[in-house]
Write a protein that holds these residues in place. Structure first.
Motif, mmCIF file in Angstrom:
data_model
loop_
_atom_site.group_PDB
_atom_site.id
_atom_site.type_symbol
_atom_site.label_atom_id
_atom_site.label_comp_id
_atom_site.label_asym_id
_atom_site.label_seq_id
_atom_site.Cartn_x
_atom_site.Cartn_y
_atom_site.Cartn_z
ATOM 1 N N GLU A 86 0.859 -1.200 0.000
ATOM 2 C CA GLU A 86 0.000 0.000 0.000
ATOM 3 C C GLU A 86 0.895 1.251 0.000
ATOM 4 O OE1 GLU A 86 -1.564 0.768 3.947
ATOM 5 O OE2 GLU A 86 -3.332 1.796 3.163
ATOM 6 N N PHE A 125 4.676 6.345 4.738
ATOM 7 C CA PHE A 125 3.238 6.227 5.041
ATOM 8 C C PHE A 125 2.773 7.583 5.593
ATOM 9 C CE2 PHE A 125 -0.447 4.977 7.654
ATOM 10 C CZ PHE A 125 -1.231 4.484 6.629
ATOM 11 N N LYS A 155 -9.450 2.094 -1.778
ATOM 12 C CA LYS A 155 -9.666 1.565 -0.421
ATOM 13 C C LYS A 155 -11.012 2.006 0.159
ATOM 14 C CE LYS A 155 -7.047 1.309 3.957
ATOM 15 N NZ LYS A 155 -5.761 1.736 4.571
ATOM 16 N N PRO A 215 -9.084 3.528 8.061
ATOM 17 C CA PRO A 215 -8.966 3.605 9.515
ATOM 18 C C PRO A 215 -8.498 4.987 9.956
ATOM 19 C CG PRO A 215 -7.038 2.549 8.618
ATOM 20 C CD PRO A 215 -7.924 2.903 7.442
ATOM 21 N N HIS A 255 -2.860 8.948 12.601
ATOM 22 C CA HIS A 255 -3.241 8.038 11.500
ATOM 23 C C HIS A 255 -4.398 8.708 10.756
ATOM 24 C CE1 HIS A 255 -2.998 3.866 9.761
ATOM 25 N NE2 HIS A 255 -4.024 4.413 9.135
ATOM 26 N N GLU A 264 -5.854 8.847 7.774
ATOM 27 C CA GLU A 264 -6.433 8.412 6.489
ATOM 28 C C GLU A 264 -7.794 9.049 6.241
ATOM 29 O OE1 GLU A 264 -5.879 4.533 4.785
ATOM 30 O OE2 GLU A 264 -4.797 3.902 6.569
ATOM 31 N N CYS A 299 -4.897 -2.924 2.871
ATOM 32 C CA CYS A 299 -4.580 -2.868 4.294
ATOM 33 C C CYS A 299 -5.763 -3.158 5.203
ATOM 34 C CB CYS A 299 -3.917 -1.541 4.646
ATOM 35 S SG CYS A 299 -3.116 -1.644 6.265
ATOM 36 N N ASN A 300 -6.389 -2.129 5.790
ATOM 37 C CA ASN A 300 -7.437 -2.344 6.796
ATOM 38 C C ASN A 300 -8.588 -3.192 6.247
ATOM 39 O OD1 ASN A 300 -10.071 -1.116 8.394
ATOM 40 N ND2 ASN A 300 -8.273 -1.340 9.693
ATOM 41 N N ARG A 356 -8.465 -5.891 4.883
ATOM 42 C CA ARG A 356 -8.255 -7.329 5.097
ATOM 43 C C ARG A 356 -8.882 -7.824 6.395
ATOM 44 N NH1 ARG A 356 -3.864 -4.809 7.234
ATOM 45 N NH2 ARG A 356 -2.306 -5.828 8.534
ATOM 46 N N ARG A 357 -9.210 -6.889 7.281
ATOM 47 C CA ARG A 357 -9.785 -7.282 8.580
ATOM 48 C C ARG A 357 -11.306 -7.420 8.510
ATOM 49 N NH1 ARG A 357 -5.349 -6.172 11.969
ATOM 50 N NH2 ARG A 357 -4.000 -4.527 11.177
ATOM 51 N N ASN A 394 0.355 -1.164 5.396
ATOM 52 C CA ASN A 394 1.308 -0.444 6.258
ATOM 53 C C ASN A 394 0.700 -0.520 7.644
ATOM 54 O OD1 ASN A 394 3.360 1.621 4.721
ATOM 55 N ND2 ASN A 394 1.496 1.330 3.517
ATOM 56 N N THR A 395 1.194 -1.403 8.489
ATOM 57 C CA THR A 395 0.564 -1.529 9.803
ATOM 58 C C THR A 395 1.584 -1.270 10.902
ATOM 59 O OG1 THR A 395 -1.013 -3.102 8.891
ATOM 60 C CG2 THR A 395 -0.854 -2.984 11.279
ATOM 61 N N PRO A 396 1.316 -0.245 11.727
ATOM 62 C CA PRO A 396 2.233 0.053 12.832
ATOM 63 C C PRO A 396 2.270 -1.090 13.842
ATOM 64 C CG PRO A 396 0.705 1.880 12.432
ATOM 65 C CD PRO A 396 0.222 0.726 11.621
#
Ligand code: CDT
Length: 315
Positions: free
Chosen positions: A46, A52, A131, A135, A148, A150, A181-182, A184-185, A206-208
């Motif tokens: 991503e 990011f 997307k 989040p 964050h 976004e 990214c998000n 997928r959850r 990109n996940t912290p």
């Protein structure tokens, strides 16, 4: 068997000060390595061209436009398209997109999306996804050590979850879809792709390593566990391969956990990155493996019960 050799091209950190040229050069080198290993498709993360940036607050949103692409390809991204042609490889790229496009009210304006594209070995854009699950938050949050933003910089994607059947590598037709990214959850995202008989889901992330918004402490190892859990469950329950590709390492002082994986339709991890750097992992994906789940336990036409899912479908 229908084998597609897939590469996940994990990227190490890209610092705020680093130009797109630096990132693209690293990505071209990964594509060259993918070619040497016989890969037919390379999946990048991503927002692969820059740091990011949603962790950085711009009071004036227009200032954040420097992180976005106004055209694709552009002078800076052209080397990726040229490398794809040179090596005969398809690729998936995540980037921040500015589109001059009509909104729901019919007003043509500059619109901002968190976008991914699938590009053919000939350099043609086959599929675009924007997307859906954004989040984070829209305003500066003084309670967070790292922002964050976004919801500040992107609109919710307006293309749904499309699947394309296209030739890829030696295969005349592969059903390919994307999430970012998000997404997928969210099982709904996987199921919308699954209902289109997707065979390969490409996911950049990109996940912290730390959940800045955690009301209570969230253990470090659970961050990776939840990422893998989501991808492995999504692949299994929708009888599809999945390639989940991270940006990894310490970027602008903020740690991203990496752990890119390629997963088969049984939900098993076929390959996993072990560094927090630029790293290529590959797997030979036999697309015929999607048939088992799709024709037995997850034969949707036989066993799904949408009439019982009203709360999800809004009916
Ligand atoms: N890029 C992205 O979507 N990352 C999120 C982090 C959520 S923390 C606000 C993720 O779900 O991995």
């Amino acid at each position: 068997s229908r084998i597609l050799t897939v590469a996940a091209a994990q990227l190490g950190p890209i610092q705020k000060s680093e130009s797109r040229a630096v990132a693209v050069d690293r990505m071209v080198r990964l594509m060259e390595r993918a070619h040497k290993r016989g890969a037919e498709l390379v999946v990048y993360p991503e927002l692969a061209l820059t740091t990011f940036f949603p962790r950085h607050y711009h009071a004036d949103r227009a200032e954040a436009d420097r992180w976005f692409e106004e055209s694709m390809p552009s002078n800076e991204t052209a080397p990726l398209f040229a490398a794809a042609r040179r090596y005969g490889i398809g690729f998936h790229l995540g980037y921040a997109e500015i589109a001059q496009e009509a909104d729901a009210a019919g007003l043509v304006r500059r619109r901002h999306f968190n976008t991914a594209i699938l590009v053919s070995p000939a350099g043609e854009i086959l599929l675009k996804y924007r997307k859906v699950h954004l989040p984070g938050h829209a305003e500066f949050d003084p309670n967070r050590a790292v922002q964050h933003l976004e919801k500040r910089y992107f609109e919710v994607g307006n293309l749904g979850f499309p699947v394309i059947r296209a030739p890829m590598g030696g295969q005349p037709g592969v059903n390919m879809g994307m999430m970012i990214c998000n997404d997928r959850r969210w099982p709904e995202a996987w199921r919308v792709l699954g209902l289109q008989s997707v065979e390969l889901v490409m996911v950049g992330y990109n996940t912290p390593s730390t959940n800045q918004a955690a009301a209570g402490f969230e253990a470090h190892h659970l961050r990776v566990f939840h990422s893998h859990l989501s991808v492995q469950a999504g692949a299994y329950q929708n009888a599809t391969f999945a390639v989940a590709v991270a940006k990894a390492g310490t970027e602008d002082g903020c740690e991203l956990f990496g752990h890119s994986i390629i997963v088969n339709p049984q939900g098993e991890i076929m390959a996993q990155a072990t560094s927090w750097d630029d790293e290529l992992i590959t797997a030979d994906c036999d697309l015929d493996m999607c048939r088992l789940g799709r024709t037995t336990i997850f034969a949707f036409d036989k066993h799904r019960r949408p009439e019982a899912y009203g709360r999800i479908t809004g009916q």
